[in-house]
Design a protein around this motif. Structure first.
Motif, PDB file in Angstrom:
ATOM      1  N   ARG A 137     -10.291   3.381  -4.052  1.00 32.63           N
ATOM      2  CA  ARG A 137     -11.668   3.063  -3.626  1.00 32.63           C
ATOM      3  C   ARG A 137     -12.140   4.024  -2.539  1.00 32.63           C
ATOM      4  O   ARG A 137     -13.312   4.412  -2.505  1.00 32.63           O
ATOM      5  N   ARG A 159      -9.412  -3.159   7.258  1.00 30.22           N
ATOM      6  CA  ARG A 159     -10.867  -2.965   7.118  1.00 30.22           C
ATOM      7  C   ARG A 159     -11.370  -1.842   8.008  1.00 30.22           C
ATOM      8  O   ARG A 159     -12.206  -1.035   7.604  1.00 30.22           O
ATOM      9  N   HIS A 209      -6.441  12.799   0.660  1.00 31.95           N
ATOM     10  CA  HIS A 209      -5.286  11.949   0.968  1.00 31.95           C
ATOM     11  C   HIS A 209      -5.277  10.762   0.004  1.00 31.95           C
ATOM     12  O   HIS A 209      -6.304  10.139  -0.246  1.00 31.95           O
ATOM     13  N   LEU A 219       0.791  -1.239   0.000  1.00 33.45           N
ATOM     14  CA  LEU A 219       0.000   0.000   0.000  1.00 33.45           C
ATOM     15  C   LEU A 219       0.821   1.286   0.000  1.00 33.45           C
ATOM     16  O   LEU A 219       0.334   2.330  -0.423  1.00 33.45           O
ATOM     17  N   ASN A 262       0.516   5.130  -1.067  1.00 32.67           N
ATOM     18  CA  ASN A 262       0.234   6.031   0.054  1.00 32.67           C
ATOM     19  C   ASN A 262       1.567   6.514   0.638  1.00 32.67           C
ATOM     20  O   ASN A 262       2.299   5.732   1.242  1.00 32.67           O
ATOM     21  N   MET A 273      -6.321  12.050   6.266  1.00 37.13           N
ATOM     22  CA  MET A 273      -6.721  11.180   7.382  1.00 37.13           C
ATOM     23  C   MET A 273      -5.658  10.104   7.564  1.00 37.13           C
ATOM     24  O   MET A 273      -4.941   9.789   6.625  1.00 37.13           O
TER      25      MET A 273
HETATM   26  O1  UT7 Z   1      -3.592   6.585   5.474  1.00 34.63           O
HETATM   27  C1  UT7 Z   1      -4.402   5.563   5.944  1.00 34.63           C
HETATM   28  C2  UT7 Z   1      -3.679   4.306   5.694  1.00 34.63           C
HETATM   29  N1  UT7 Z   1      -4.415   3.145   5.435  1.00 34.63           N
HETATM   30  C3  UT7 Z   1      -5.429   2.986   4.579  1.00 34.63           C
HETATM   31  O2  UT7 Z   1      -5.981   3.867   4.009  1.00 34.63           O
HETATM   32  C4  UT7 Z   1      -5.880   1.566   4.364  1.00 34.63           C
HETATM   33  C5  UT7 Z   1      -7.378   1.402   4.406  1.00 34.63           C
HETATM   34  N2  UT7 Z   1      -7.749   0.058   4.030  1.00 34.63           N
HETATM   35  C6  UT7 Z   1      -7.711  -0.396   2.760  1.00 34.63           C
HETATM   36  O3  UT7 Z   1      -7.338   0.335   1.873  1.00 34.63           O
HETATM   37  C7  UT7 Z   1      -8.203  -1.784   2.487  1.00 34.63           C
HETATM   38  O4  UT7 Z   1      -8.815  -2.315   3.647  1.00 34.63           O
HETATM   39  C8  UT7 Z   1      -7.063  -2.745   2.023  1.00 34.63           C
HETATM   40  C9  UT7 Z   1      -6.586  -2.349   0.631  1.00 34.63           C
HETATM   41  C10 UT7 Z   1      -5.906  -2.702   3.015  1.00 34.63           C
HETATM   42  C11 UT7 Z   1      -7.598  -4.171   1.951  1.00 34.63           C
HETATM   43  O5  UT7 Z   1      -8.724  -4.246   1.085  1.00 34.63           O
HETATM   44  P1  UT7 Z   1     -10.038  -4.989   1.556  1.00 34.63           P
HETATM   45  O6  UT7 Z   1     -10.962  -4.967   0.423  1.00 34.63           O
HETATM   46  O7  UT7 Z   1     -10.477  -4.336   2.847  1.00 34.63           O
HETATM   47  O8  UT7 Z   1      -9.523  -6.448   1.775  1.00 34.63           O
HETATM   48  P2  UT7 Z   1      -9.580  -7.331   3.095  1.00 34.63           P
HETATM   49  O9  UT7 Z   1      -8.656  -6.812   4.141  1.00 34.63           O
HETATM   50  O10 UT7 Z   1     -11.017  -7.531   3.455  1.00 34.63           O
HETATM   51  O11 UT7 Z   1      -8.973  -8.697   2.572  1.00 34.63           O
HETATM   52  C12 UT7 Z   1      -9.644  -9.478   1.557  1.00 34.63           C
HETATM   53  C13 UT7 Z   1      -8.783 -10.683   1.248  1.00 34.63           C
HETATM   54  C14 UT7 Z   1      -8.304 -11.409   2.511  1.00 34.63           C
HETATM   55  O12 UT7 Z   1      -8.350 -12.798   2.229  1.00 34.63           O
HETATM   56  P3  UT7 Z   1      -9.576 -13.695   2.779  1.00 34.63           P
HETATM   57  O13 UT7 Z   1      -9.529 -13.552   4.273  1.00 34.63           O
HETATM   58  O14 UT7 Z   1     -10.807 -13.113   2.161  1.00 34.63           O
HETATM   59  O15 UT7 Z   1      -9.215 -15.050   2.289  1.00 34.63           O
HETATM   60  C15 UT7 Z   1      -6.856 -10.992   2.642  1.00 34.63           C
HETATM   61  O16 UT7 Z   1      -6.077 -11.964   3.285  1.00 34.63           O
HETATM   62  O17 UT7 Z   1      -7.597 -10.277   0.552  1.00 34.63           O
HETATM   63  C16 UT7 Z   1      -6.440 -10.842   1.202  1.00 34.63           C
HETATM   64  N3  UT7 Z   1      -5.322  -9.937   1.016  1.00 34.63           N
HETATM   65  C17 UT7 Z   1      -4.551  -9.977  -0.088  1.00 34.63           C
HETATM   66  N4  UT7 Z   1      -4.558 -10.763  -1.172  1.00 34.63           N
HETATM   67  C18 UT7 Z   1      -3.632 -10.514  -2.117  1.00 34.63           C
HETATM   68  C19 UT7 Z   1      -4.914  -8.953   1.834  1.00 34.63           C
HETATM   69  N5  UT7 Z   1      -3.846  -8.327   1.274  1.00 34.63           N
HETATM   70  C20 UT7 Z   1      -3.602  -8.939   0.090  1.00 34.63           C
HETATM   71  C21 UT7 Z   1      -2.667  -8.753  -0.933  1.00 34.63           C
HETATM   72  N6  UT7 Z   1      -2.711  -9.545  -2.006  1.00 34.63           N
HETATM   73  N7  UT7 Z   1      -1.724  -7.775  -0.863  1.00 34.63           N
END
Ligand code: UT7
Length: 335
Positions: free
Chosen positions: A264, A225, A259, A164, A289, A319
């Motif tokens: 998404r 999440r 930011h 990320l 990011n 944020m």
């Molecule tokens: O400045 C603020 C900083 N942070 C942010 O803004 C982050 C905010 N969060 C996000 O952008 C999103 O939550 C993420 C991009 C981090 C994750 O996306 P998501 O749609 O919320 O995915 P998730 O965490 O619900 O994970 C879905 C699946 C999981 O597998 P299972 O449990 O469904 O089997 C994860 O293990 O995707 C898996 N996963 C990945 N798969 C491939 C998590 N990271 C990865 C990856 N590659 N890098």
């Protein structure tokens, strides 16, 4: 905290600069390092590539060229800066501050200089502080830098975080102007969400030991999440709050700089706010990011491509860790 510009006081951004390291890390290369794919990263985040600092590059090495560019664009000498704030969570070292290091290297002997930590919202917090010190008559000309070298605190075996983030820095000169300038600011923090995005060890709560290193506690950890839910909520609520406080509506906004964390999250805010996509600055696809570097990098790109015109209403919202958020509304004016 929320407020508008005091009567009769006008300050604006009169110079912008930015810097990113040369090294490009693509999604394809990342998929050789952790169990991920170009498709997953693009679909869930919109990120295609990010920049990574060289092993010898620290935060000040990223900020220095950005600050020099901002000073050159503003046409002012480093020695005329009396306040330098560096927003970051990855300073060169815990102390001395990167601000003090940079003030010395750049030749700002009269500057009060320090670092400010507010996660990815750091640049917004620093802008407000610098503006406030100018409005109070304490500073005549301020420089605000925002940057992070998150690659140095990434767990490169953790696919949920390492895909990320990226490295980069930006800087702005703040000066008094005759018209326009900042209209108002909103800042917030909810410390109860702190554990959603944090680096557990290395502070006074959990000092460095062989165990903390072995347990990988000196790397950033995130509950994606939960941060996603928080981010989509505050990007909208903070923007609406500052618009209302300043007596403006979303239709008045010409340029929106959110930011750059995830396409998404940005799309969600854009949909809820009802702002047209051609007004939105997005570069997360190329830089990931960059935390405190995110908004000034996007601002610098918008400026370089001629998207910031005199009189434009510009809305910025950040944020991040804390959890924190912050918005600024301004009428673009460099004179
Ligand atoms: O400045 C603020 C900083 N942070 C942010 O803004 C982050 C905010 N969060 C996000 O952008 C999103 O939550 C993420 C991009 C981090 C994750 O996306 P998501 O749609 O919320 O995915 P998730 O965490 O619900 O994970 C879905 C699946 C999981 O597998 P299972 O449990 O469904 O089997 C994860 O293990 O995707 C898996 N996963 C990945 N798969 C491939 C998590 N990271 C990865 C990856 N590659 N890098």
């Amino acid at each position: 905290m929320i407020g508008t510009a005091p009567n009769g006081f006008r300050a604006s951004i009169t110079g912008i600069g930015s810097y990113v390291p040369d090294r490009v890390l693509t999604n394809a290369e990342l998929s050789t390092m952790v169990d991920t794919s170009d498709e997953w990263i693009i679909e869930r985040t919109g990120i295609r590539e990010r920049r990574i600092a060289a092993p010898e590059q620290a935060l000040s090495d990223l900020c220095r060229p950005a600050i020099e560019q901002a000073l050159a664009q503003a046409g002012v000498e480093p020695a005329s800066i009396d306040l330098l704030i560096v927003a970051t969570v990855t300073p060169d070292m815990s102390f001395p501050s990167t601000g003090a290091i940079l003030a010395d290297e750049l030749g700002m002997p009269d500057a009060g200089a320090y670092d400010l930590s507010a996660g990815c919202t750091g640049f917004m917090y620093a802008l407000v502080q610098a503006y406030g010190m100018m409005a109070a008559g304490l500073s005549q000309r301020a420089l605000v830098a925002g940057g992070d070298v998150l690659s140095k605190i990434m767990d490169w075996t953790d696919r949920t975080t390492c895909v990320l983030f990226g490295d980069g820095a930006g800087a702005v000169v703040l000066d008094r102007v005759d018209r326009g300038g900042f209209l108002g600011f909103e800042l917030g923090a909810d410390g109860s969400g702190g554990p959603q995005l944090y680096m557990p060890a290395g502070g006074s709560r959990m000092p460095a030991t062989a165990e903390t290193v072995a347990e990988r506690k000196h790397f950033a950890q995130m509950n994606g999440r939960e941060v996603f839910k928080f981010a989509t909520r505050v990007l909208v609520s903070s923007a609406l709050a500052i618009l209302e406080k300043c007596g403006r509506s979303i239709d008045d906004v010409d340029v929106y700089i959110p930011h750059q964390a995830n396409v998404r999250i940005i799309d969600h805010a854009v949909g809820k706010l009802g702002i047209s996509t051609d007004k939105v600055v997005v570069n997360v696809d190329r830089f990931g990011n960059t935390s405190s570097g995110s908004i000034p990098l996007a601002l610098a790109e918008a400026d370089a491509s001629g998207r910031l015109r005199e009189g434009d209403i510009v809305l910025m919202t950040g944020m991040g860790a804390g959890l924190t958020w912050g918005s600024a509304l301004m009428e673009w004016s460099s004179k």
